[in-house]
Design an enzyme around this catalytic site. Structure first.
Site: not given
Length: 304
Positions: A200, A226
């Site tokens: 994260d 992502e």
């Protein structure tokens, strides 16, 4: 259903006594005192035996009931007490005026009561309600703006989300627009080695990097996992290539907590005239797939 508690919007299902019933009770108590004051202070009117000869009380009672219904409905709103205060005060004053108006059909009130209590109270109540509505509208508009922004913002990176990205694509009119789809290379390995918290952190830092590119010609979004997207408006593909290379080089220089480096792969495409969003994204996705297959950490341009 997970969102049931939000279905009522600004209205609530389980009202508290303080927020709903106390204003209604205070309205009834005030009206009771109005009746007592009128009965104790002024003589009764001599009216005919038929209710049709004195039907004005029906309209006055309907007005009184409507005002109390507005008071009840308003106090179902889940707004701050400071926002309630003005409208509640105005409605109570207005309801007192309406109660005197009802009693005027049965009681011989002096003329000054009609001038100074019924009319002035009604005017004061309407003024308070109008001011209160102004502040309520400002409050609701602010909430609407916040919700609109949140619906288009990615929570983790604070970048615009996929919905916003697609909306911007649909609004593009000219052909000086280029789209980059960006994927973080070996992101799964980062999660497996360092944990999802660090994953994260990588997403946030890369989001910050893309945010720094934002201006009138560049819009960056996180469109899932992502994967990120950038829309650039530039006069030539060469200029767009310079921007894509800038993203690659800045990413290579980025270090997360003094130990994690990563790269990205970019699929890039030029939006053709009258091209649909679906076709444009399909071409750019194919280019991104080629960039991943040819060694990653590179840019591939979509075929025209």
């Amino acid at each position: 259903m997970p969102f049931v508690k939000y279905e009522d919007g600004l209205f609530t299902k389980n009202e508290s006594l303080k927020n709903l019933y106390i204003p209604m009770l205070s309205s009834l108590v005030l009206c009771f005192f109005v009746v007592i004051i009128n009965l104790a202070s002024f003589p009764e009117k001599k009216i005919g035996h038929s209710w049709m000869e004195n039907s004005g009380w029906i309209v006055d009672i309907i007005q009184w009931l409507i005002l109390n219904f507005i008071l009840w409905s308003f106090n179902r709103l889940t707004v701050n007490a400071s926002l309630r205060r003005g409208i509640n005060l105005g409605l109570h004053i207005w309801i007192i005026s309406a109660a005197f108006d009802v009693m005027d059909e049965f009681i011989q009130q002096p003329r000054w009561v009609g001038y100074y209590i019924e009319d002035v109270f009604k005017l004061a109540g309407m003024l308070c309600v109008s001011i209160g509505i102004y502040f309520i509208v400002r409050y609701v508009n602010g909430k609407y703006a916040d919700i609109s922004i949140d619906s288009y913002r990615d929570e983790l990176t604070s970048l615009p989300n996929r919905r916003y990205f697609r909306n911007i694509l649909l609004e593009l009119k000219n052909t000086d627009n280029y789209v980059f789809i960006i994927d973080i290379d070996f992101f799964k390995n980062i999660n497996d080695k360092y944990g999802h918290d660090m994953g994260d952190e990588v997403l946030r830092e890369f989001g910050n990097l893309l945010s720094s590119l934002h201006d009138g010609n560049v819009t960056a979004s996180r469109i899932g996992g992502e994967e990120f997207a950038v829309i650039v408006t530039l006069p030539s593909q060469q200029d767009a290539s310079v921007m894509a290379e800038k993203i690659l080089s800045r990413t290579r220089d980025l270090i997360i907590r003094d130990e994690i480096r990563f790269t990205v792969s970019i699929g890039a495409g030029h939006k053709k005239e009258d091209e649909t969003v679906e076709n444009l994204l399909k071409r750019v996705d194919v280019a991104l797939y080629e960039a991943k297959n040819r060694g990653k950490n590179r840019i591939e341009w979509a075929a025209e």
